[in-house]
Scaffold this motif. Structure first.
Motif, mmCIF file in Angstrom:
data_model
loop_
_atom_site.group_PDB
_atom_site.id
_atom_site.type_symbol
_atom_site.label_atom_id
_atom_site.label_comp_id
_atom_site.label_asym_id
_atom_site.label_seq_id
_atom_site.Cartn_x
_atom_site.Cartn_y
_atom_site.Cartn_z
ATOM 1 N N VAL A 1 0.833 -1.203 0.000
ATOM 2 C CA VAL A 1 0.000 0.000 0.000
ATOM 3 C C VAL A 1 0.868 1.255 0.000
ATOM 4 O O VAL A 1 0.611 2.207 -0.749
ATOM 5 N N ASP A 2 1.910 1.277 0.832
ATOM 6 C CA ASP A 2 2.781 2.450 0.880
ATOM 7 C C ASP A 2 3.496 2.675 -0.445
ATOM 8 O O ASP A 2 3.632 3.821 -0.901
ATOM 9 N N ARG A 3 3.941 1.591 -1.070
ATOM 10 C CA ARG A 3 4.612 1.736 -2.367
ATOM 11 C C ARG A 3 3.637 2.283 -3.417
ATOM 12 O O ARG A 3 3.985 3.165 -4.199
ATOM 13 N N HIS A 4 2.422 1.794 -3.399
ATOM 14 C CA HIS A 4 1.429 2.278 -4.357
ATOM 15 C C HIS A 4 1.078 3.741 -4.075
ATOM 16 O O HIS A 4 0.913 4.544 -5.007
ATOM 17 N N ALA A 5 1.000 4.091 -2.804
ATOM 18 C CA ALA A 5 0.706 5.473 -2.441
ATOM 19 C C ALA A 5 1.823 6.410 -2.912
ATOM 20 O O ALA A 5 1.561 7.550 -3.324
ATOM 21 N N GLN A 6 3.066 5.935 -2.853
ATOM 22 C CA GLN A 6 4.178 6.741 -3.361
ATOM 23 C C GLN A 6 4.025 6.990 -4.859
ATOM 24 O O GLN A 6 4.277 8.098 -5.361
ATOM 25 N N ASP A 7 3.601 5.965 -5.596
ATOM 26 C CA ASP A 7 3.384 6.138 -7.036
ATOM 27 C C ASP A 7 2.244 7.119 -7.305
ATOM 28 O O ASP A 7 2.317 7.934 -8.234
ATOM 29 N N ILE A 8 1.182 7.049 -6.500
ATOM 30 C CA ILE A 8 0.089 8.011 -6.639
ATOM 31 C C ILE A 8 0.594 9.417 -6.347
ATOM 32 O O ILE A 8 0.229 10.389 -7.025
ATOM 33 N N GLY A 9 1.469 9.535 -5.360
ATOM 34 C CA GLY A 9 2.059 10.827 -5.047
ATOM 35 C C GLY A 9 2.854 11.390 -6.209
ATOM 36 O O GLY A 9 2.814 12.596 -6.483
ATOM 37 N N ARG A 10 3.570 10.530 -6.924
ATOM 38 C CA ARG A 10 4.330 11.007 -8.090
ATOM 39 C C ARG A 10 3.408 11.503 -9.197
ATOM 40 O O ARG A 10 3.704 12.485 -9.883
#
Length: 386
Positions: free
Chosen positions: A307-316
């Motif tokens: 989830v955190d990794r996916h959230a980082q991608d959403i942040g980008r």
């Protein structure tokens, strides 16, 4: 005189148009309140109310006492003024809602679809037709004529798209428009589903009073809706917010694929990555995005890492939107984007790669699209009436 036809432009004085618009937008009010807000004299207000009442567009709903002790009649949009339909065709459901011109809900029905899809399929069209019939039967003749229909779908808007973006037109949309069981004189248009959700958050949700904001949807698909001064931005070809067309991947040894970013950030690819990285010792991987986020919320370390990794991608992705538009607010929505677990990492990435901008999760959940379609339909109907 009776109610006017659904699509007719009324021959009303400007004062009456202003009063009707104020009652639709701001709700019930007395003549003194309306006169003060609109800077209209008492005689002008009397004529305006009389004109609207003659057309069954406004009605009185009791009285109120002011600070001087005098009673004043409260006026509101009349039930006979008419209503609108919002139709949502989403990846996993079809939903239809009828609302009066003052925004109050008259009926809402929904049907879940058994399989995720990217096109407006025959099954979705059939479901929408049946739901429209049921909702119209619910409403009956008690709420005036049907004045406008807006369909929210993952496609380019009918009123703003051009031949250059035909690739954004989802198969089956035209048939849906022509098949809906509504009177021939009632206007029916298609608006992009993310744009609808953005409009709803501006009218009803967390983006009220925001001059400019971006609604970023992440779920089965991705997209952005931009609102400036209360209006949706559509662009030269109706394609504003098609962030899935950003080049991805992009590197010295990689060539971008068409809509590659949407594939990478969509929930299906997220689950594929999750299954590939899930350790055998942890048992079977989550079967869908909902199960993944529920496991992360319970404290499962493997789920939280995904989830955190996916959230980082959403942040980008949010950084890309921020860098081009510099909105005052970014609202996260969609089946994945609206989860509260995503928000902290998106905020952290924005601060590290761009600048600190307010980010929040939408307030309307999975009803944002249908509510946006409803309020767009109300605006369109009001533009013809007033």
């Amino acid at each position: 005189m009776g109610m006017p036809p659904a699509a007719e432009r009324l021959d009303l004085p400007e004062s009456a148009r202003a009063v009707l618009r104020a009652l639709v937008t701001d709700g019930p009010a007395t003549r003194p309140q309306l006169g003060h807000t609109l800077d209209l004299s008492r005689p002008t207000m009397s004529v305006a109310i009389a004109e609207l009442a003659k057309l069954d567009l406004v009605t009185s709903q009791g009285t109120t006492k002011g600070s001087t002790g005098r009673s004043a009649v409260i006026y509101s949009v009349a039930p006979a003024a008419g209503h609108v339909l919002g139709v949502e065709v989403a990846a996993t459901r079809v939903r239809v809602a009828a609302h009066a011109l003052d925004g109050s809900q008259l009926s809402s029905r929904e049907e879940r679809m058994s399989a995720r899809r990217r096109n407006v399929t025959a099954a979705a069209t059939a479901a929408a037709i049946e739901l429209v019939r049921k909702v119209r039967a619910d409403v009956g003749h008690r709420h005036g004529p049907l004045r406008d229909v807006v369909i929210g779908a993952p496609t380019a808007p009918t009123e703003h798209s051009s031949d250059r973006v035909d690739s954004l037109r989802v198969d089956g949309t035209e048939q849906l428009v022509s098949s809906l069981p509504v009177p021939a004189e009632v206007p029916v248009v298609v608006e992009n589903n993310v744009n609808c959700a953005a409009l709803a958050e501006h009218r009803l949700g967390v983006a009220r009073n925001q001059r400019m904001f971006a609604y970023l949807q992440v779920g089965v698909k991705i997209g952005a809706g931009i609102v400036l001064d209360g209006q949706l931005l559509h662009g030269a070809h109706g394609a504003t917010g098609e962030v899935s067309r950003m080049p991805f991947p992009w590197g010295e040894n990689e060539s971008p694929r068409r809509a590659g970013l949407e594939h990478y950030l969509g929930s299906e690819a997220l689950l594929e990555r999750c299954a590939a990285a899930w350790p055998a010792s942890a048992g079977p991987p989550p079967r869908d995005a909902k199960a993944l986020f529920e496991a992360a919320a319970r404290g499962d370390v493997h789920a939280r890492r995904m989830v955190d990794r996916h959230a980082q991608d959403i942040g980008r992705l949010a950084v890309g939107v921020l860098s081009v538009l510099d909105p005052g607010l970014i609202v996260l929505g969609g089946g994945v984007g609206q989860n509260q677990l995503v928000l902290p990492e998106v905020q952290r990435v924005l601060r590290s790669l761009a600048w600190d901008t307010e980010v929040t999760v939408g307030a309307l959940g999975d009803r944002a699209t249908v509510l946006g379609a409803v309020h767009l339909a109300i605006s369109r109907a009001l533009n013809r009436l007033a």
